[in-house]
Write a protein that holds these residues in place. Structure first.
Motif, PDB file in Angstrom:
ATOM      1  N   ASN A   1       0.830  -1.200   0.000  1.00 26.00           N
ATOM      2  CA  ASN A   1       0.000   0.000   0.000  1.00 26.00           C
ATOM      3  C   ASN A   1       0.858   1.240   0.000  1.00 26.00           C
ATOM      4  OD1 ASN A   1      -1.422   2.282   1.682  1.00 26.00           O
ATOM      5  ND2 ASN A   1      -3.066   0.989   0.895  1.00 26.00           N
ATOM      6  N   ALA A   2       0.533   2.153  -0.906  1.00 27.53           N
ATOM      7  CA  ALA A   2       1.338   3.364  -1.068  1.00 27.53           C
ATOM      8  C   ALA A   2       0.638   4.593  -0.517  1.00 27.53           C
ATOM      9  CB  ALA A   2       1.663   3.567  -2.549  1.00 27.53           C
ATOM     10  N   GLU A   3      -0.480   4.386   0.162  1.00 28.23           N
ATOM     11  CA  GLU A   3      -1.235   5.529   0.689  1.00 28.23           C
ATOM     12  C   GLU A   3      -0.437   6.166   1.824  1.00 28.23           C
ATOM     13  OE1 GLU A   3      -5.618   6.078   2.510  1.00 28.23           O
ATOM     14  OE2 GLU A   3      -5.461   4.573   0.911  1.00 28.23           O
ATOM     15  N   PRO A   4      -0.124   7.465   1.724  1.00 31.79           N
ATOM     16  CA  PRO A   4       0.710   8.104   2.756  1.00 31.79           C
ATOM     17  C   PRO A   4      -0.067   8.268   4.067  1.00 31.79           C
ATOM     18  CG  PRO A   4      -0.046   9.730   1.173  1.00 31.79           C
ATOM     19  CD  PRO A   4      -0.467   8.391   0.627  1.00 31.79           C
ATOM     20  N   GLY A   5       0.665   8.214   5.144  1.00 28.06           N
ATOM     21  CA  GLY A   5       0.054   8.374   6.459  1.00 28.06           C
ATOM     22  C   GLY A   5       1.076   8.874   7.458  1.00 28.06           C
ATOM     23  N   GLN A   6       0.884   8.472   8.723  1.00 25.08           N
ATOM     24  CA  GLN A   6       1.801   8.891   9.776  1.00 25.08           C
ATOM     25  C   GLN A   6       3.167   8.257   9.535  1.00 25.08           C
ATOM     26  OE1 GLN A   6       0.203   8.246  13.629  1.00 25.08           O
ATOM     27  NE2 GLN A   6       2.045   8.881  14.722  1.00 25.08           N
ATOM     28  N   VAL A   7       4.218   8.956   9.862  1.00 26.61           N
ATOM     29  CA  VAL A   7       5.582   8.479   9.645  1.00 26.61           C
ATOM     30  C   VAL A   7       5.965   7.520  10.756  1.00 26.61           C
ATOM     31  CG1 VAL A   7       8.015   9.124   9.442  1.00 26.61           C
ATOM     32  CG2 VAL A   7       6.245  10.571   8.415  1.00 26.61           C
TER      33      VAL A   7
ATOM     34  N   SER B   1       9.255   4.900  11.585  1.00 25.87           N
ATOM     35  CA  SER B   1      10.601   4.421  11.235  1.00 25.87           C
ATOM     36  C   SER B   1      11.088   5.012   9.904  1.00 25.87           C
ATOM     37  CB  SER B   1      10.620   2.885  11.145  1.00 25.87           C
ATOM     38  OG  SER B   1      10.265   2.329  12.387  1.00 25.87           O
ATOM     39  N   GLY B   2      10.781   6.261   9.680  1.00 28.14           N
ATOM     40  CA  GLY B   2      11.284   6.973   8.512  1.00 28.14           C
ATOM     41  C   GLY B   2      10.456   6.821   7.256  1.00 28.14           C
ATOM     42  N   VAL B   3       9.346   6.093   7.304  1.00 26.58           N
ATOM     43  CA  VAL B   3       8.502   5.926   6.107  1.00 26.58           C
ATOM     44  C   VAL B   3       7.083   6.325   6.459  1.00 26.58           C
ATOM     45  CG1 VAL B   3       9.969   4.097   5.161  1.00 26.58           C
ATOM     46  CG2 VAL B   3       8.020   3.507   6.611  1.00 26.58           C
ATOM     47  N   ASN B   4       6.347   6.807   5.453  1.00 25.89           N
ATOM     48  CA  ASN B   4       4.947   7.175   5.705  1.00 25.89           C
ATOM     49  C   ASN B   4       3.968   6.286   4.957  1.00 25.89           C
ATOM     50  OD1 ASN B   4       5.231   8.064   3.103  1.00 25.89           O
ATOM     51  ND2 ASN B   4       4.591  10.177   3.500  1.00 25.89           N
ATOM     52  N   SER B   5       4.497   5.216   4.329  1.00 24.93           N
ATOM     53  CA  SER B   5       3.635   4.201   3.703  1.00 24.93           C
ATOM     54  C   SER B   5       4.416   2.898   3.636  1.00 24.93           C
ATOM     55  CB  SER B   5       3.196   4.642   2.303  1.00 24.93           C
ATOM     56  OG  SER B   5       4.285   4.602   1.391  1.00 24.93           O
ATOM     57  N   HIS B   6       3.666   1.803   3.552  1.00 23.43           N
ATOM     58  CA  HIS B   6       4.321   0.493   3.460  1.00 23.43           C
ATOM     59  C   HIS B   6       5.122   0.358   2.167  1.00 23.43           C
ATOM     60  CE1 HIS B   6       1.457  -1.652   6.506  1.00 23.43           C
ATOM     61  NE2 HIS B   6       2.290  -0.794   7.085  1.00 23.43           N
ATOM     62  N   ALA B   7       4.685   1.069   1.144  1.00 17.70           N
ATOM     63  CA  ALA B   7       5.375   0.956  -0.155  1.00 17.70           C
ATOM     64  C   ALA B   7       6.805   1.458  -0.069  1.00 17.70           C
ATOM     65  CB  ALA B   7       4.599   1.726  -1.216  1.00 17.70           C
ATOM     66  N   GLN B   8       7.141   2.286   0.882  1.00 15.49           N
ATOM     67  CA  GLN B   8       8.481   2.826   1.026  1.00 15.49           C
ATOM     68  C   GLN B   8       9.433   1.858   1.737  1.00 15.49           C
ATOM     69  OE1 GLN B   8       8.159   6.645   2.943  1.00 15.49           O
ATOM     70  NE2 GLN B   8       6.956   7.577   1.289  1.00 15.49           N
TER      71      GLN B   8
ATOM     72  N   ILE C   1       4.377   1.993  17.341  1.00 17.75           N
ATOM     73  CA  ILE C   1       4.510   2.028  18.803  1.00 17.75           C
ATOM     74  C   ILE C   1       3.233   2.539  19.490  1.00 17.75           C
ATOM     75  CG2 ILE C   1       7.027   2.220  18.792  1.00 17.75           C
ATOM     76  CD1 ILE C   1       6.713   5.244  19.044  1.00 17.75           C
ATOM     77  N   ASP C   2       2.453   3.376  18.803  1.00 17.88           N
ATOM     78  CA  ASP C   2       1.216   3.867  19.403  1.00 17.88           C
ATOM     79  C   ASP C   2       0.190   2.738  19.555  1.00 17.88           C
ATOM     80  OD1 ASP C   2       1.056   3.651  16.672  1.00 17.88           O
ATOM     81  OD2 ASP C   2      -0.302   5.368  16.434  1.00 17.88           O
ATOM     82  N   VAL C   3       0.143   1.852  18.558  1.00 21.30           N
ATOM     83  CA  VAL C   3      -0.760   0.696  18.647  1.00 21.30           C
ATOM     84  C   VAL C   3      -0.277  -0.255  19.751  1.00 21.30           C
ATOM     85  CG1 VAL C   3      -1.685  -1.305  17.413  1.00 21.30           C
ATOM     86  CG2 VAL C   3      -1.409   0.880  16.225  1.00 21.30           C
ATOM     87  N   ALA C   4       1.062  -0.403  19.851  1.00 19.24           N
ATOM     88  CA  ALA C   4       1.616  -1.255  20.906  1.00 19.24           C
ATOM     89  C   ALA C   4       1.218  -0.739  22.284  1.00 19.24           C
ATOM     90  CB  ALA C   4       3.139  -1.321  20.778  1.00 19.24           C
ATOM     91  N   ALA C   5       1.175   0.590  22.433  1.00 23.56           N
ATOM     92  CA  ALA C   5       0.765   1.179  23.713  1.00 23.56           C
ATOM     93  C   ALA C   5      -0.724   0.914  23.978  1.00 23.56           C
ATOM     94  CB  ALA C   5       1.065   2.675  23.717  1.00 23.56           C
TER      95      ALA C   5
END
Length: 522
Positions: free
Chosen positions: A42-48, A50-57, A83-87
């Motif tokens: 998925n290339a839809e941009p979102g929250q950054v 680990s340095g990427v804002n989409s899975h495609a990166q 990490i937010d989901v982990a919390a």
């Protein structure tokens, strides 16, 4: 000669294997490893993250896919990045925490698939049975829509699966029954989830009997809001008071207490019935048919007097002369059936007294202070006219007035005395103070000439008055004794002056006695 070697282990087979591997590696290098990819990310941009804002990166597969020999799982790799989901997973009040903490065996990829293209959905639960109950709302009551189709997530979560508004409930239920839905909305408020959990235990099949307050009789047809007014949550519903007075206005103003069920029944508020046996004052006899207000005037129930006179004072024909305890004479079966137990009083009724009418003794209805002595009643018929005193019971008894018996033990009546009529001694009708001396009745006979005193009993007995004295004469021999014939002598031949005056010398002088004695021997 036959060979037992496998074909792939022959020389030609081994050569073919190496050639195939060489070709595959060559093709993979030429295609940029695409032959091993499940599809585009998925290339839809979102929250950054680990340095990427989409899975495609993401360039390395190992960023998400752990090696088979690694202890990590794909979910661990997801949590390391998100990490937010982990919390959230450690907080049961959050979406991911509710799923994780309730023990649902769900992996991230079950709801968040990948390799479905650059525009593929990152959240898709259509192919899994989402654990909706873990979030506090079961889908048991929402298996199908009114049109017969199954519910999908977007039916209730049209904008975002993580959000929900109760307006969605209203939109859907208005189509089912708009009148009921709007009425329910106004009665219990807009927060559907405050009471409903999807199991529908508060729906059409709701059973009030599972709660402490069972609905029976007229309560069954009462609308919920009659008792649960302004209830907005389950806690409000469960906290509804169960006392009758909390719903029913008390026209008695609390005078009968708060337990309405003591008189009223759920089958019908009227007529009211009260088990008076539960009270201190039991209803029996004619009391059982008396209207409540006859005793409870102005409806004061608590503290109502229990004594007879408080109710019957107005009809007391005795005007209080007999006291205030009506039950001593009257009973609840028949007021006119008067039967007083006179034995509870100081004056017991026995013998002929039992048959006497009350008013014969209680003149003018006077009961208290009625004299208990005989003479107060019998004075008018006293044949003795008071000469025997006023204690009639000394002679008479209650069984038979004429069967008079007197305890004459102070002056015992023996022998001839026992058969005498009273007036032989009590000739003047005097009983009290009458002398018990013999001479008071018998006098001193003239033939005694006053010689023997007034103690008649010295010589006479009650057996035979005329026999006179016939006892021993100490010192004087009778016939057959000394030979002197004294037995035929009368008393006064020797006792010439007094009873004790006689001596031998009174009749015999000394010489005559001596001579007589001697002559007797002759």
């Amino acid at each position: 000669m036959k060979s037992n070697k496998l074909g792939c282990l022959t020389g030609s087979g081994i050569v073919a294997m190496f050639i195939t591997l060489f070709l595959l590696v060559g093709i993979a290098l030429a295609s940029g490893s695409q032959m091993f990819s499940a599809g585009s990310l998925n290339a839809e941009p979102g929250q950054v993250y680990s340095g990427v804002n989409s899975h495609a990166q993401i360039e390395e597969c190992s960023a998400c896919h752990a090696a088979p020999w690694s202890a990590d799982t794909m979910a661990d790799r997801c949590a390391a990045c998100h990490i937010d989901v982990a919390a959230e997973m450690s907080d049961i009040t959050k979406l991911h925490g509710a799923i994780f903490q309730n023990g649902e065996n769900f992996a991230c990829r079950d709801c968040h698939p990948e390799h479905r293209g650059a525009d593929g959905l990152l959240t898709d639960t259509s192919e899994v049975l989402f654990p909706h109950a873990a979030l506090g709302y079961s889908m048991n009551g929402h298996q199908g829509k009114e049109d017969g189709n199954e519910f999908t997530c977007v039916d209730c979560h049209p904008d975002d699966l993580s959000t929900f508004t109760t307006q969605t409930c209203l939109n859907c239920h208005d189509q089912i029954d708009i009148a009921y839905t709007q009425s329910h909305f106004l009665s219990f408020g807009p927060d559907c989830l405050a009471c409903h959990d999807g199991v529908d235990k508060f729906g059409n099949d709701f059973n009030h009997s599972i709660f402490p307050f069972n609905l029976a009789g007229k309560h069954e047809g009462v609308t919920c809001t009659k008792c649960h007014l302004d209830a907005r949550t389950l806690l409000d519903l469960k906290s509804t008071p169960r006392e009758c007075a909390s719903c029913h206005s008390d026209e008695h103003d609390g005078r009968f207490g708060k337990d309405c069920a003591g008189c009223h029944a759920v089958e019908g508020w009227k007529p009211a019935k009260f088990d008076h046996n539960l009270a201190d004052f039991k209803l029996d006899g004619r009391h059982g048919s008396v209207e409540c207000q006859n005793c409870h005037a102005d409806r004061p129930y608590r503290g109502t007097p229990k004594d007879c006179y408080s109710c019957h004072q107005a009809v007391d024909e005795h005007e209080g002369r007999y006291g205030f305890d009506c039950a001593i004479c009257h009973n609840t079966n028949d007021w006119d059936d008067v039967n007083v137990d006179h034995n509870i009083f100081a004056f017991k009724l026995d013998g002929k007294h039992i048959e006497v009418k009350c008013e014969d003794c209680h003149i003018n209805g006077q009961f208290k202070g009625t004299p208990v002595d005989c003479y107060s009643c019998h004075k008018e018929i006293d044949a003795h006219k008071g000469t025997y005193g006023t204690d009639c019971a000394l002679c008479h008894n209650t069984t038979d007035w004429k069967d008079a018996r007197f305890d004459h033990s102070k002056f015992p009546l023996t022998e001839r005395h026992s058969g005498l009529a009273c007036d032989r001694c009590h000739s003047s009708g005097v009983y009290v103070g009458l002398s018990s001396a013999c001479v008071s009745c018998h006098g001193d006979p003239a033939y005694h000439a006053g010689l023997f005193g007034t103690n008649c009993a010295s010589c006479h007995s009650t057996r035979n008055w005329s026999a006179g004295y016939n006892g021993p004469h100490p010192g004087i021999a009778d016939e057959g004794g000394s030979g002197v014939n004294h037995g035929g002598a009368s008393c006064k031949e020797c006792h010439t002056s007094t009873l004790h005056s006689a001596t031998c010398g009174s009749c015999h002088d000394g010489n005559e006695g001596g001579e007589g004695g001697e002559g007797g021997d002759d």
